[in-house]
Design an enzyme around this catalytic site. Structure first.
Site, short mmCIF file in Angstrom:
data_model
loop_
_atom_site.label_atom_id
_atom_site.label_comp_id
_atom_site.label_asym_id
_atom_site.label_seq_id
_atom_site.Cartn_x
_atom_site.Cartn_y
_atom_site.Cartn_z
N GLN A 65 0.83 -1.20 0.00
CA GLN A 65 0.00 0.00 0.00
C GLN A 65 0.86 1.25 0.00
O GLN A 65 0.54 2.24 -0.64
CB GLN A 65 -0.92 0.00 1.23
CG GLN A 65 -1.98 -1.08 1.18
CD GLN A 65 -2.73 -1.09 -0.14
OE1 GLN A 65 -3.44 -0.16 -0.48
NE2 GLN A 65 -2.56 -2.16 -0.91
N HIS A 76 1.87 2.87 -3.31
CA HIS A 76 0.87 3.55 -4.15
C HIS A 76 1.16 5.04 -4.26
O HIS A 76 1.01 5.64 -5.32
CB HIS A 76 -0.53 3.35 -3.56
CG HIS A 76 -1.24 2.14 -4.09
ND1 HIS A 76 -1.49 1.95 -5.42
CD2 HIS A 76 -1.75 1.05 -3.45
CE1 HIS A 76 -2.13 0.79 -5.59
NE2 HIS A 76 -2.29 0.23 -4.42
N GLU A 131 -9.72 1.11 4.61
CA GLU A 131 -10.08 0.71 3.24
C GLU A 131 -9.81 -0.79 3.07
O GLU A 131 -10.68 -1.54 2.63
CB GLU A 131 -9.24 1.51 2.25
CG GLU A 131 -9.46 1.14 0.80
CD GLU A 131 -8.44 1.78 -0.13
OE1 GLU A 131 -8.73 1.86 -1.34
OE2 GLU A 131 -7.34 2.16 0.33
N HIS A 132 -8.59 -1.21 3.37
CA HIS A 132 -8.22 -2.62 3.32
C HIS A 132 -7.91 -3.11 4.74
O HIS A 132 -7.19 -2.43 5.47
CB HIS A 132 -6.97 -2.84 2.47
CG HIS A 132 -7.07 -2.31 1.07
ND1 HIS A 132 -6.55 -1.08 0.71
CD2 HIS A 132 -7.63 -2.83 -0.04
CE1 HIS A 132 -6.77 -0.87 -0.59
NE2 HIS A 132 -7.43 -1.91 -1.06
N ASP A 155 -6.56 -6.41 -5.30
CA ASP A 155 -6.24 -5.30 -6.18
C ASP A 155 -6.34 -5.70 -7.65
O ASP A 155 -6.64 -4.86 -8.50
CB ASP A 155 -4.82 -4.80 -5.90
CG ASP A 155 -4.80 -3.59 -4.99
OD1 ASP A 155 -5.89 -3.13 -4.59
OD2 ASP A 155 -3.71 -3.11 -4.68
N HIS A 181 -55.08 13.40 -1.03
CA HIS A 181 -54.64 12.00 -1.02
C HIS A 181 -55.83 11.09 -0.74
O HIS A 181 -56.02 10.06 -1.40
CB HIS A 181 -53.57 11.79 0.05
CG HIS A 181 -52.20 12.23 -0.35
ND1 HIS A 181 -51.89 13.53 -0.61
CD2 HIS A 181 -51.04 11.51 -0.55
CE1 HIS A 181 -50.61 13.62 -0.93
NE2 HIS A 181 -50.07 12.41 -0.91
#
Length: 429
Positions: free
Chosen positions: A256, A259, A323-324, A357, A416
């Site tokens: 990670q 990235h 996230e992960h 991924d 109504h």
């Protein structure tokens, strides 16, 4: 990678350790992005080209890719990489095809039929991050579900230069328009349109802090576009016990970190020795990475947390909402139900985050910044709209009328009520 003892931290210090570095100066970021969006809305293609040249060193004047460009890119690629992209595509298609929703039809009482249908969003924008590494996998993760859903217009934007792998993956997914523009300016173009890029209904895909902020701003504007989720710089949290392999943990944290400099990697373990051995492994593995400098920057603001036990590790993870989430413990499946906030969970020593991924079949477009508390991983449902249908027979209306009349009376909505009673009166005649 620094190590902290969780029990020795104050509440404020604990919160600081779990803070996202990419959000450190959100006010300045927001103002910068707002100016970019304003320029695109006012000057269209000329502003888009100006920003693309300034930020991405683009030298041309045409940011549109043609069918010929795609064919040439495909021809340049070797068989091995094309087979890998096609295998990943097939895996993702298989998992997302299983998410197709059949029409739901329920007769809620005799003569009263209710249905739920889905319909594809007509035009979608697929944002593919660029920068220092091409991401054909993100083309697959966004393009394949859009293709399966039946979206009629798929528009892809990515910073220049566009890698051949991205063009090939786009062709597999049936992408109809490709533009070499990135960043907040691409999001603005997709949301509001320019002479070259017509606006879309919804924007998908992850990106850096600028892209994420741009998505937030256009989604808050009624004249803008919907978005999939807040999906920014990548993050991972690894929970490990004393039986875990430090080399595996280090590899997952670094996967990670490479990235981008604003990525975040966190280790949570009740075993101080595992934290120590992992730190040593990180130094060893960093030395051989091609993206060493990027990973080093990310690791510098990442942290290894030594906690009391696995239950506290789970509490920390749920608080961070990663996230992960990688669970390298003796019996990870037994812990799964305890995790409340995570975009995608990877169970066991033999499930590196990398498989998600690329090619396990699940989607790697995931909410970040703690939004996993309320957002889900990208799936087929994000590319469709739901709508309901109801149909009543005469007898069905007779049965349901007393309930509707009573509730309309209670709410003081006489029109109504009248819409029902006028029909009942006719039936009674």
């Amino acid at each position: 990678m620094k190590t902290v003892i969780w029990a020795e931290l104050s509440s404020d210090e604990q919160a600081q350790q779990l803070a996202r570095p990419a959000m450190a100066d959100s006010a300045t970021l927001g103002n910068t992005v707002a100016e970019i969006i304003k320029a695109i809305r006012k000057r269209g293609d000329s502003a888009l080209l100006e920003y693309t040249k300034r930020f991405d060193k683009f030298e041309g004047d045409n940011f549109t890719k043609t069918e010929a460009d795609i064919k040439q890119a495909t021809a340049r690629l070797g068989t091995e990489i094309k087979n890998a992209i096609k295998t990943a595509y097939d895996q993702v298609v298989k998992f997302h095809q299983a998410q197709v929703q059949d029409v739901i039809r329920v007769e809620t009482m005799p003569g009263v039929v209710c249905e739920m249908h889905t319909q594809a969003i007509e035009s979608v924008g697929l944002y593919i991050p660029g920068g220092s590494a091409p991401l054909p996998s993100t083309v697959i993760m966004t393009g394949a579900p859009a293709q399966i859903a039946g979206c009629t217009r798929l528009v892809l934007c990515t910073p220049p230069p566009i890698a051949d792998e991205i063009l090939y993956a786009a062709s597999l997914c049936g992408v109809t328009e490709i533009y070499t523009v990135g960043g907040a300016q691409a999001i603005a173009a997709l949301a509001y349109g320019t002479k070259t890029i017509a606006c879309v209904d919804k924007i998908f895909g992850p990106g850096n802090a600028f892209v994420t902020e741009a998505k937030r701003q256009v989604s808050n504007d009624f004249a803008g576009a919907a978005i999939d989720m807040p999906a920014g710089p990548s993050e991972v949290l690894v929970i490990a016990d004393k039986e875990s392999d430090p080399a595996f943990i280090a590899a997952d944290l670094l996967s990670q970190a490479e990235h981008g400099h604003d990525s975040q990697s966190i280790l949570v373990t009740p075993c101080a020795n595992i934290a120590k051995q992992t730190a040593l492994e990180i130094e060893k593995q960093l030395a051989v990475l091609e993206r060493k400098e990027i990973a080093e920057q990310a690791i510098a603001h990442s942290v290894s947390i030594v906690c009391a036990d696995i239950d506290e590790a789970i509490e920390i993870s749920n608080r961070y909402a990663p996230e992960h989430l990688i669970v390298q413990t003796e019996d990870p499946r037994a812990l799964q139900a305890k995790f409340k906030n995570a975009g995608s969970i990877f169970l066991g020593a033999w499930t590196p985050e990398s498989v998600g991924d690329y090619a396990s079949g699940t989607n790697h477009v995931l909410p970040t910044y703690g939004y996993t508390r309320t957002y889900s991983s990208l799936g087929l449902a994000d590319f469709v709209k739901r709508y309901t249908v109801q149909e009543l027979t005469k007898e069905g209306l007779r049965r349901l009328a007393p309930t509707v009349i009573c509730l309309a009376d209670a709410e003081g909505l006489t029109a109504h009520k009248r819409a029902v009673t006028i029909r009942i009166e006719k039936l009674n005649r």
